[in-house]
Design a protein around this motif. Structure first.
Motif, PDB file in Angstrom:
ATOM      1  N   LYS A   1       5.433   2.226 -11.344  1.00 54.23           N
ATOM      2  CA  LYS A   1       4.335   3.243 -10.906  1.00 54.23           C
ATOM      3  C   LYS A   1       3.222   2.743 -10.115  1.00 54.23           C
ATOM      4  O   LYS A   1       3.038   1.834 -10.086  1.00 54.23           O
ATOM      5  CB  LYS A   1       3.740   4.011 -12.319  1.00 54.23           C
ATOM      6  CG  LYS A   1       4.749   4.463 -13.093  1.00 54.23           C
ATOM      7  CD  LYS A   1       3.896   5.559 -14.119  1.00 54.23           C
ATOM      8  CE  LYS A   1       4.994   5.723 -15.202  1.00 54.23           C
ATOM      9  NZ  LYS A   1       6.031   6.674 -14.848  1.00 54.23           N
ATOM     10  N   PRO A   2       2.850   3.622  -9.332  1.00 47.59           N
ATOM     11  CA  PRO A   2       1.579   3.148  -8.384  1.00 47.59           C
ATOM     12  C   PRO A   2       0.560   2.731  -9.249  1.00 47.59           C
ATOM     13  O   PRO A   2       0.302   3.220 -10.197  1.00 47.59           O
ATOM     14  CB  PRO A   2       1.336   4.393  -7.732  1.00 47.59           C
ATOM     15  CG  PRO A   2       2.472   5.117  -7.547  1.00 47.59           C
ATOM     16  CD  PRO A   2       3.077   4.999  -9.180  1.00 47.59           C
ATOM     17  N   PHE A   3      -0.096   1.632  -8.601  1.00 51.24           N
ATOM     18  CA  PHE A   3      -1.157   1.122  -9.567  1.00 51.24           C
ATOM     19  C   PHE A   3      -2.538   0.884  -8.334  1.00 51.24           C
ATOM     20  O   PHE A   3      -2.183   0.616  -7.264  1.00 51.24           O
ATOM     21  CB  PHE A   3      -1.087  -0.121 -10.166  1.00 51.24           C
ATOM     22  CG  PHE A   3      -0.531  -1.196  -9.154  1.00 51.24           C
ATOM     23  CD1 PHE A   3      -1.256  -2.254  -8.869  1.00 51.24           C
ATOM     24  CD2 PHE A   3       0.881  -1.363  -8.956  1.00 51.24           C
ATOM     25  CE1 PHE A   3      -0.734  -3.213  -7.992  1.00 51.24           C
ATOM     26  CE2 PHE A   3       1.464  -2.428  -8.244  1.00 51.24           C
ATOM     27  CZ  PHE A   3       0.515  -3.097  -7.695  1.00 51.24           C
ATOM     28  N   ASP A   4      -3.464   0.848  -8.918  1.00 47.14           N
ATOM     29  CA  ASP A   4      -5.072   0.458  -7.943  1.00 47.14           C
ATOM     30  C   ASP A   4      -5.189  -1.064  -7.918  1.00 47.14           C
ATOM     31  O   ASP A   4      -5.635  -1.587  -9.036  1.00 47.14           O
ATOM     32  CB  ASP A   4      -5.895   1.325  -8.479  1.00 47.14           C
ATOM     33  CG  ASP A   4      -7.111   1.709  -7.335  1.00 47.14           C
ATOM     34  OD1 ASP A   4      -6.754   2.018  -6.266  1.00 47.14           O
ATOM     35  OD2 ASP A   4      -8.234   1.131  -7.594  1.00 47.14           O
ATOM     36  N   ILE A   5      -5.278  -1.428  -6.633  1.00 46.01           N
ATOM     37  CA  ILE A   5      -6.074  -2.595  -6.621  1.00 46.01           C
ATOM     38  C   ILE A   5      -7.837  -2.359  -6.243  1.00 46.01           C
ATOM     39  O   ILE A   5      -7.774  -1.766  -5.072  1.00 46.01           O
ATOM     40  CB  ILE A   5      -5.192  -3.499  -5.424  1.00 46.01           C
ATOM     41  CG1 ILE A   5      -3.926  -3.873  -5.844  1.00 46.01           C
ATOM     42  CG2 ILE A   5      -6.308  -4.816  -5.392  1.00 46.01           C
ATOM     43  CD1 ILE A   5      -3.263  -4.845  -5.162  1.00 46.01           C
ATOM     44  N   LYS A   6      -8.425  -2.956  -6.950  1.00 41.44           N
ATOM     45  CA  LYS A   6     -10.016  -2.505  -6.933  1.00 41.44           C
ATOM     46  C   LYS A   6     -10.534  -3.002  -5.320  1.00 41.44           C
ATOM     47  O   LYS A   6      -9.983  -4.046  -4.946  1.00 41.44           O
ATOM     48  CB  LYS A   6     -10.755  -3.526  -7.905  1.00 41.44           C
ATOM     49  CG  LYS A   6     -12.169  -3.095  -7.864  1.00 41.44           C
ATOM     50  CD  LYS A   6     -13.018  -3.751  -8.936  1.00 41.44           C
ATOM     51  CE  LYS A   6     -14.420  -3.281  -8.913  1.00 41.44           C
ATOM     52  NZ  LYS A   6     -15.347  -4.259  -9.683  1.00 41.44           N
ATOM     53  N   ASN A   7     -11.152  -2.169  -4.780  1.00 42.18           N
ATOM     54  CA  ASN A   7     -11.880  -2.106  -3.418  1.00 42.18           C
ATOM     55  C   ASN A   7     -10.615  -2.199  -2.347  1.00 42.18           C
ATOM     56  O   ASN A   7     -11.098  -2.515  -1.283  1.00 42.18           O
ATOM     57  CB  ASN A   7     -12.730  -3.295  -3.338  1.00 42.18           C
ATOM     58  CG  ASN A   7     -13.915  -3.141  -4.208  1.00 42.18           C
ATOM     59  OD1 ASN A   7     -14.338  -2.202  -4.631  1.00 42.18           O
ATOM     60  ND2 ASN A   7     -14.082  -4.350  -4.994  1.00 42.18           N
TER      61      ASN A   7
ATOM     62  N   ARG B   1       0.895  -1.198   0.022  1.00 44.42           N
ATOM     63  CA  ARG B   1      -0.084  -0.041  -0.166  1.00 44.42           C
ATOM     64  C   ARG B   1       0.913   1.086  -0.182  1.00 44.42           C
ATOM     65  O   ARG B   1       1.947   1.223   0.774  1.00 44.42           O
ATOM     66  CB  ARG B   1      -0.734   0.123   1.485  1.00 44.42           C
ATOM     67  CG  ARG B   1      -1.780  -1.115   1.176  1.00 44.42           C
ATOM     68  CD  ARG B   1      -2.743  -1.246   2.519  1.00 44.42           C
ATOM     69  NE  ARG B   1      -3.553  -2.237   2.530  1.00 44.42           N
ATOM     70  CZ  ARG B   1      -4.815  -2.136   2.732  1.00 44.42           C
ATOM     71  NH1 ARG B   1      -5.550  -1.123   2.741  1.00 44.42           N
ATOM     72  NH2 ARG B   1      -5.658  -3.353   2.533  1.00 44.42           N
ATOM     73  N   THR B   2       0.406   2.296  -0.802  1.00 47.43           N
ATOM     74  CA  THR B   2       1.360   3.445  -1.021  1.00 47.43           C
ATOM     75  C   THR B   2       1.826   4.174   0.623  1.00 47.43           C
ATOM     76  O   THR B   2       2.737   4.436   0.645  1.00 47.43           O
ATOM     77  CB  THR B   2       0.794   4.652  -1.829  1.00 47.43           C
ATOM     78  OG1 THR B   2      -0.602   4.651  -1.395  1.00 47.43           O
ATOM     79  CG2 THR B   2       0.672   4.017  -3.258  1.00 47.43           C
ATOM     80  N   GLU B   3       0.776   4.252   1.580  1.00 45.99           N
ATOM     81  CA  GLU B   3       1.198   4.542   2.851  1.00 45.99           C
ATOM     82  C   GLU B   3       2.221   3.645   3.585  1.00 45.99           C
ATOM     83  O   GLU B   3       2.550   4.298   4.733  1.00 45.99           O
ATOM     84  CB  GLU B   3      -0.017   4.598   3.719  1.00 45.99           C
ATOM     85  CG  GLU B   3      -0.742   3.497   3.926  1.00 45.99           C
ATOM     86  CD  GLU B   3      -2.044   3.206   2.806  1.00 45.99           C
ATOM     87  OE1 GLU B   3      -2.944   2.399   3.230  1.00 45.99           O
ATOM     88  OE2 GLU B   3      -2.101   3.774   1.758  1.00 45.99           O
ATOM     89  N   ALA B   4       2.477   2.694   2.966  1.00 48.11           N
ATOM     90  CA  ALA B   4       3.528   1.720   4.044  1.00 48.11           C
ATOM     91  C   ALA B   4       4.793   1.429   2.951  1.00 48.11           C
ATOM     92  O   ALA B   4       5.534   0.847   3.678  1.00 48.11           O
ATOM     93  CB  ALA B   4       2.757   0.323   3.878  1.00 48.11           C
ATOM     94  N   VAL B   5       4.972   2.315   1.853  1.00 52.48           N
ATOM     95  CA  VAL B   5       6.200   2.009   1.345  1.00 52.48           C
ATOM     96  C   VAL B   5       7.160   2.574   2.102  1.00 52.48           C
ATOM     97  O   VAL B   5       8.404   1.815   1.987  1.00 52.48           O
ATOM     98  CB  VAL B   5       5.972   2.983  -0.073  1.00 52.48           C
ATOM     99  CG1 VAL B   5       7.428   3.367  -0.685  1.00 52.48           C
ATOM    100  CG2 VAL B   5       5.094   2.268  -1.112  1.00 52.48           C
ATOM    101  N   SER B   6       7.365   3.858   2.672  1.00 52.17           N
ATOM    102  CA  SER B   6       8.498   4.106   3.536  1.00 52.17           C
ATOM    103  C   SER B   6       8.646   3.201   4.564  1.00 52.17           C
ATOM    104  O   SER B   6      10.051   2.800   4.915  1.00 52.17           O
ATOM    105  CB  SER B   6       8.142   5.416   4.170  1.00 52.17           C
ATOM    106  OG  SER B   6       7.089   5.410   5.146  1.00 52.17           O
TER     107      SER B   6
END
Length: 145
Positions: A128-134, A111-116
């Motif tokens: 690049k970032p991508f979306d996982i549905k729901n 999850r982008t918020e967990a990358v750091s």
């Protein structure tokens, strides 16, 4: 006292639901491949209470050339126990386990918020970032071990 041990896939659901699938039905916590013999689930217990979870899937990503690679999925620590080193302990435990199994690379969709968090543990983002549905925005990350 903190203990990490292998658990059944169903034992991960309570934490997956509270942390990764908030407001969604418990059925959404059953991941494809959870019950394969090659999948391993680990629980972190703090004072005998399940506090964090992580799962290892023997799944290869064609982006990487390493022959033996495993995927981390469903890493979660209960909110009230975050920032205590439990997440790092779970990931380190999986790395040690993977090394014992001659795994060459660990990868996952963070999850982008967990990358750091993962960058601190020397995982590298790719693409690049991508979306996982729901579920939300993710970034592919990996580490050669």
């Amino acid at each position: 006292m903190t203990l990490i041990k292998e658990i059944a896939s169903q034992e991960t659901f309570i934490i997956r639901q509270r942390v990764l699938r908030k407001g969604k039905p418990i059925e959404s916590c059953n991941f494809e491949g959870d019950n394969l013999d090659t999948t391993h689930h680990f629980g972190l217990f703090e004072n005998k209470n399940l506090t964090g979870i992580i799962s290892l899937f023997t799944t290869s990503n064609p982006i990487f050339e390493e022959k033996k690679q495993w995927q981390i999925r469903g890493m979660a620590v209960l909110e009230e126990h975050q920032k205590k080193g439990f997440g790092e302990a779970l990931v380190s435990y999986c790395e040690t386990y993977c090394i014992s199994q001659n795994v060459q690379l660990i990868w996952f969709n963070a999850r982008t918020e967990a990358v750091s968090f993962y960058k601190k543990m020397r995982y590298q983002p790719i693409g690049k970032p991508f979306d996982i549905k729901n579920v939300g925005e993710h970034l592919l990350m990996f580490k050669k071990i």
